[in-house]
Design an enzyme around this catalytic site. Structure first.
Site, PDB file in Angstrom:
ATOM      1  N   ASP A  60      37.248  47.518  52.267  1.00  0.00           N
ATOM      2  CA  ASP A  60      37.702  46.087  52.821  1.00  0.00           C
ATOM      3  C   ASP A  60      35.848  46.061  53.487  1.00  0.00           C
ATOM      4  O   ASP A  60      35.083  46.986  53.404  1.00  0.00           O
ATOM      5  CB  ASP A  60      38.377  46.106  53.984  1.00  0.00           C
ATOM      6  CG  ASP A  60      38.107  47.138  54.792  1.00  0.00           C
ATOM      7  OD1 ASP A  60      37.921  48.258  54.594  1.00  0.00           O
ATOM      8  OD2 ASP A  60      38.808  46.524  55.817  1.00  0.00           O
ATOM      9  N   TYR A  62      32.932  45.216  55.857  1.00  0.00           N
ATOM     10  CA  TYR A  62      32.449  45.865  57.346  1.00  0.00           C
ATOM     11  C   TYR A  62      33.025  45.492  58.510  1.00  0.00           C
ATOM     12  O   TYR A  62      32.739  44.529  58.667  1.00  0.00           O
ATOM     13  CB  TYR A  62      30.684  45.924  56.888  1.00  0.00           C
ATOM     14  CG  TYR A  62      29.951  46.718  56.309  1.00  0.00           C
ATOM     15  CD1 TYR A  62      29.990  48.020  55.884  1.00  0.00           C
ATOM     16  CD2 TYR A  62      29.154  45.715  55.795  1.00  0.00           C
ATOM     17  CE1 TYR A  62      29.595  48.911  54.489  1.00  0.00           C
ATOM     18  CE2 TYR A  62      28.091  46.404  53.832  1.00  0.00           C
ATOM     19  CZ  TYR A  62      28.926  48.313  53.669  1.00  0.00           C
ATOM     20  OH  TYR A  62      27.946  48.734  53.151  1.00  0.00           O
ATOM     21  N   PHE A  73      29.603  46.296  49.855  1.00  0.00           N
ATOM     22  CA  PHE A  73      28.883  47.309  50.351  1.00  0.00           C
ATOM     23  C   PHE A  73      27.444  46.035  50.969  1.00  0.00           C
ATOM     24  O   PHE A  73      26.252  47.631  51.366  1.00  0.00           O
ATOM     25  CB  PHE A  73      28.649  48.267  49.945  1.00  0.00           C
ATOM     26  CG  PHE A  73      29.843  49.070  48.887  1.00  0.00           C
ATOM     27  CD1 PHE A  73      29.943  49.902  49.490  1.00  0.00           C
ATOM     28  CD2 PHE A  73      30.702  48.796  47.440  1.00  0.00           C
ATOM     29  CE1 PHE A  73      31.508  50.482  49.434  1.00  0.00           C
ATOM     30  CE2 PHE A  73      31.559  49.382  47.557  1.00  0.00           C
ATOM     31  CZ  PHE A  73      32.338  50.430  48.095  1.00  0.00           C
ATOM     32  N   HIS A 178      35.342  57.413  47.491  1.00  0.00           N
ATOM     33  CA  HIS A 178      34.797  56.173  48.159  1.00  0.00           C
ATOM     34  C   HIS A 178      33.447  56.758  48.717  1.00  0.00           C
ATOM     35  O   HIS A 178      32.794  57.838  48.457  1.00  0.00           O
ATOM     36  CB  HIS A 178      35.494  55.466  49.392  1.00  0.00           C
ATOM     37  CG  HIS A 178      35.168  54.747  49.752  1.00  0.00           C
ATOM     38  ND1 HIS A 178      33.777  54.472  50.926  1.00  0.00           N
ATOM     39  CD2 HIS A 178      35.424  52.995  49.526  1.00  0.00           C
ATOM     40  CE1 HIS A 178      33.744  53.138  51.091  1.00  0.00           C
ATOM     41  NE2 HIS A 178      34.897  51.712  50.236  1.00  0.00           N
TER      42      HIS A 178
END
Length: 211
Positions: A60, A62, A73, A178
């Site tokens: 999801d 930031y 990202f 991740h």
């Protein structure tokens, strides 16, 4: 502008079945302080479907105000220090391909056909996974089902992203932990995803990505 209207027309067509879900989420988000800002939520879907050669899926956005800008990202070029997940991505990029990046803005990747897609497309400022139950997964499931019918390399980082693996041909899927500091040392660092992506692209007659 309503969320649905922010989609590229091709994505509007294939996501028509999700229109009521998108409109419901849109109503929920009204007047809330969210990340990314409302006008950037569907930024990853501004290109035609055929533009996408690679999809990199995260969790999801930031939650820090001003960081997320609609591409998973990625952050605005002015953001320093970089978020920890992105620092790990850049560390792996250097280890894998010898490439050093300083700017956290990954728009160049998106322009080359890399869709940077979160599993959940919004959150509250200051709170990760705040919108996990809003219904975003149904929408990203549909997106994955459409991309899986194309010659698209799917890069699935983390447990949430891995839920989409079944929509893609096995030979087109790259998975790992991740890049978050909580999990990067459990299989992300050292996974060499960037060279693996380019190998799969060239094997299927498509140009490599300039990382």
């Amino acid at each position: 502008m309503p969320l649905f209207n922010q989609l590229h027309p091709e994505w509007q067509e294939v996501l028509l079945s999700q229109r009521s879900n998108i409109d419901r989420i849109d109503s929920y988000l009204h007047n809330r302080e969210i990340s990314p800002t409302h006008d950037l939520i569907f930024r990853a879907l501004h290109h035609p479907i055929s533009h996408t050669r690679v999809v990199i899926v995260g969790q999801d956005p930031y939650p820090t105000k001003g960081h997320a800008h609609g591409l998973a990202f990625s952050v605005e070029s002015s953001v320093t220090p970089l978020p920890a997940s992105l620092r790990n991505i850049f560390e792996e990029l250097k280890s894998d391909c010898g490439i050093t990046r300083s700017s956290g803005d990954l728009s160049e990747w998106a322009d080359q056909g890399v869709m940077l897609l979160n599993r959940i497309l919004s959150t509250e400022i200051g709170s990760s996974m705040a919108h996990a139950k809003l219904g975003w997964e149904e929408i990203t499931n549909t997106i994955a089902s459409v991309l899986g019918q194309q010659p698209v390399v799917a890069v699935l980082w983390g447990r949430y992203a891995a839920q989409l693996a079944g929509y893609f041909k096995d030979e087109m899927v790259i998975t790992s932990a991740h890049p978050s500091p909580l999990s990067a040392y459990r299989g992300f660092l050292g996974s060499q995803p960037f060279s693996a992506i380019n190998s799969k692209l060239t094997e299927h007659g498509m140009p490599a990505i300039n990382w």
